[in-house]
Design a protein around this motif. Structure first.
Motif, PDB file in Angstrom:
ATOM      1  N   ASP A 195      -2.736  14.069  -2.382  1.00 48.83           N
ATOM      2  CA  ASP A 195      -3.386  13.060  -1.538  1.00 48.83           C
ATOM      3  C   ASP A 195      -3.684  11.836  -2.402  1.00 48.83           C
ATOM      4  O   ASP A 195      -4.445  11.930  -3.374  1.00 48.83           O
ATOM      5  CB  ASP A 195      -4.695  13.600  -0.948  1.00 48.83           C
ATOM      6  N   LEU A 196      -3.079  10.699  -2.053  1.00 46.88           N
ATOM      7  CA  LEU A 196      -3.257   9.480  -2.855  1.00 46.88           C
ATOM      8  C   LEU A 196      -3.308   8.251  -1.963  1.00 46.88           C
ATOM      9  O   LEU A 196      -2.643   8.187  -0.918  1.00 46.88           O
ATOM     10  CB  LEU A 196      -2.097   9.306  -3.842  1.00 46.88           C
ATOM     11  N   LYS A 197      -4.089   7.277  -2.419  1.00 47.57           N
ATOM     12  CA  LYS A 197      -4.098   5.970  -1.767  1.00 47.57           C
ATOM     13  C   LYS A 197      -4.057   4.916  -2.863  1.00 47.57           C
ATOM     14  O   LYS A 197      -5.012   4.731  -3.610  1.00 47.57           O
ATOM     15  CB  LYS A 197      -5.344   5.791  -0.907  1.00 47.57           C
ATOM     16  N   ILE A 198      -2.905   4.251  -2.980  1.00 50.34           N
ATOM     17  CA  ILE A 198      -2.720   3.212  -3.992  1.00 50.34           C
ATOM     18  C   ILE A 198      -2.642   1.873  -3.271  1.00 50.34           C
ATOM     19  O   ILE A 198      -1.744   1.652  -2.449  1.00 50.34           O
ATOM     20  CB  ILE A 198      -1.449   3.455  -4.824  1.00 50.34           C
ATOM     21  N   GLN A 199      -3.577   0.994  -3.587  1.00 50.41           N
ATOM     22  CA  GLN A 199      -3.691  -0.271  -2.874  1.00 50.41           C
ATOM     23  C   GLN A 199      -3.206  -1.443  -3.709  1.00 50.41           C
ATOM     24  O   GLN A 199      -2.989  -1.327  -4.918  1.00 50.41           O
ATOM     25  CB  GLN A 199      -5.150  -0.485  -2.449  1.00 50.41           C
ATOM     26  N   GLU A 229       0.843  -1.196   0.000  1.00 50.97           N
ATOM     27  CA  GLU A 229       0.000   0.000   0.000  1.00 50.97           C
ATOM     28  C   GLU A 229       0.878   1.245   0.000  1.00 50.97           C
ATOM     29  O   GLU A 229       1.952   1.266   0.593  1.00 50.97           O
ATOM     30  CB  GLU A 229      -0.910  -0.001   1.233  1.00 50.97           C
ATOM     31  N   GLN A 272       3.446   6.999   3.639  1.00 56.27           N
ATOM     32  CA  GLN A 272       3.499   5.670   4.245  1.00 56.27           C
ATOM     33  C   GLN A 272       3.525   4.635   3.120  1.00 56.27           C
ATOM     34  O   GLN A 272       2.609   4.593   2.297  1.00 56.27           O
ATOM     35  CB  GLN A 272       2.287   5.422   5.143  1.00 56.27           C
ATOM     36  N   SER A 277      -0.299  11.914   1.967  1.00 54.86           N
ATOM     37  CA  SER A 277      -1.224  12.883   2.546  1.00 54.86           C
ATOM     38  C   SER A 277      -0.620  14.280   2.477  1.00 54.86           C
ATOM     39  O   SER A 277       0.417  14.546   3.096  1.00 54.86           O
ATOM     40  CB  SER A 277      -1.545  12.517   3.994  1.00 54.86           C
ATOM     41  N   LEU A 302       0.422   5.386   0.729  1.00 57.38           N
ATOM     42  CA  LEU A 302      -0.458   6.448   1.224  1.00 57.38           C
ATOM     43  C   LEU A 302       0.310   7.767   1.219  1.00 57.38           C
ATOM     44  O   LEU A 302       1.375   7.877   1.826  1.00 57.38           O
ATOM     45  CB  LEU A 302      -0.936   6.155   2.650  1.00 57.38           C
TER      46      LEU A 302
END
Length: 377
Positions: A62-66, A6, A100, A10, A8
């Motif tokens: 702002d990104l969230k790559i799963q 993952e 993260q 922010s 993250l």
């Protein structure tokens, strides 16, 4: 290797201190591109702080790559694609914000980074592998496969200063792709080397990507995004302007058209250069037609732009302009005639007044003579 990866980000912000000369050069470049009606310029924003200039490469990301995502990153040169990859890889520390990352990273941005030119190829495999976070046992287990792909021959145990650029690139690529990583970061797809290397490299790279959980690929090639990616991330001036599944591009064709334009700009292939010139001509054609239609509409002469060619629109506009000029000439001529007639009437009235005045003068003189004659009698 962890099963779940993952990324993250922010409110990530990255600022660079920039020399004043570089600022002037960048500003001149932007002005030149605007003068040439080139709308492809887009880069970091400069800000003066005291006597120094700062360039903002990333601004509030702002990104969230799963796990399972294959993300294609697109945007103008200087929009922040490479900076984003460098932040994720840990090479560049953000000015603000938090990052993260869960999982091991394999970065393809510089496959020759960390090589010691005085050491041999075999020694650099160990050196580079340890820099990437591999254990000695992992490196030894992969060393034979790395040397087989790099195909260094007798140069394996010679200093890297004796290697050609191609040999160094093959060795670096072999080391990077041998690593079992959760996250693969790439700044453009492999596109240099001989045909044999490209064929073998593509197969090896696809295998490495298949073993990973996350791929983040910065590229200008729309075909590669559709083939390799599940999601697309568009960046402009350091900000995210679009992040969704690749299918969403059907509703935003302008994003891929820009990626295609950038790919053509950096291609060395003659056909691509010809395609770029054709694309520029089409853009100019569309702008000229749009302007001609706008002028026609403003003149009250509507014409369907969808069914008419630029030549037809231009001829129609030329005819409208000619008609307008003829009308103006007639109006001016009519005004001149009216003015001439008015002048003649005024002159005639003036002549009548002059005649009446002359007659009055004669009568006054005659009356004076008569009075004088009567006085003498």
């Amino acid at each position: 290797m962890s099963k779940t990866a993952e990324i993250l980000l922010s409110k990530i912000r990255v600022d660079f201190l920039v020399h004043r000369g570089a600022v002037r050069a960048a500003q001149e470049s932007v002005r030149s591109q605007k003068d040439n009606k080139d709308d492809t310029s887009s880069g970091a924003a400069f800000k003066k702080v005291g006597n120094r200039y700062h360039a903002t490469a990333l601004d509030g990301i702002d990104l969230k790559i799963q796990s399972g995502m294959r993300v294609g990153v697109i945007g103008h040169n200087g929009s922040g694609k490479s900076t984003l990859l460098r932040v994720i890889s840990g090479v560049l520390e953000p000015t603000r914000g938090t990052l993260q990352v869960t999982g091991r990273i394999a970065s393809m941005m510089s496959t020759t980074l960390g090589f010691d030119m005085r050491s041999t190829g075999r020694e650099n495999i160990t050196r580079r592998g340890m820099m990437m976070g591999m254990s000695r046992s992992e490196i030894e287990a992969q060393k034979a496969d790395i040397l087989d792909f790099a195909d260094l021959g007798a140069f394996t145990d010679m200093p890297m200063s004796t290697y050609s650029d191609g040999m160094r690139a093959r060795l670096g690529f072999a080391i990077t792709t041998s690593m079992h990583a959760n996250i693969v970061l790439m700044d453009e797809w492999i596109g240099a080397g001989d045909a044999r290397f490209l064929e073998r490299g593509r197969a090896r790279l696809i295998d490495a990507i298949g073993r990973s959980d996350i791929l983040v690929l910065a590229t200008h090639k729309d075909s590669l995004i559709r083939e390799m990616c599940t999601h697309v991330l568009a960046i402009d001036k350091g900000k995210v302007i679009h992040f969704d599944r690749v299918e969403s591009l059907e509703d935003h064709p302008e994003l891929l058209s820009e990626a295609r334009k950038q790919a053509l700009l950096h291609s060395r292939d003659l056909n691509d250069k010809l395609e770029l010139e054709r694309s520029k001509r089409e853009t100019r054609y569309a702008r000229q037609k749009e302007e001609a239609l706008r002028q026609l509409e403003a003149s009250g002469e509507a014409l369907s732009g969808q069914t008419s060619t630029l030549r037809e629109v231009s001829l129609r506009l030329r005819q409208v302009i000619t008609n307008q000029r003829e009308r103006i000439k007639k109006i001016r001529k009519r005004g001149e005639n009216i003015a001439l007639q008015s002048t003649r009437r005024i002159q005639s009235k003036q002549e009548e007044l002059d005649k009446i005045e002359s007659e009055l003068d004669e009568k006054v003189k005659a009356a004076k003579r008569k009075i004088e004659n009567n006085g003498e009698d």
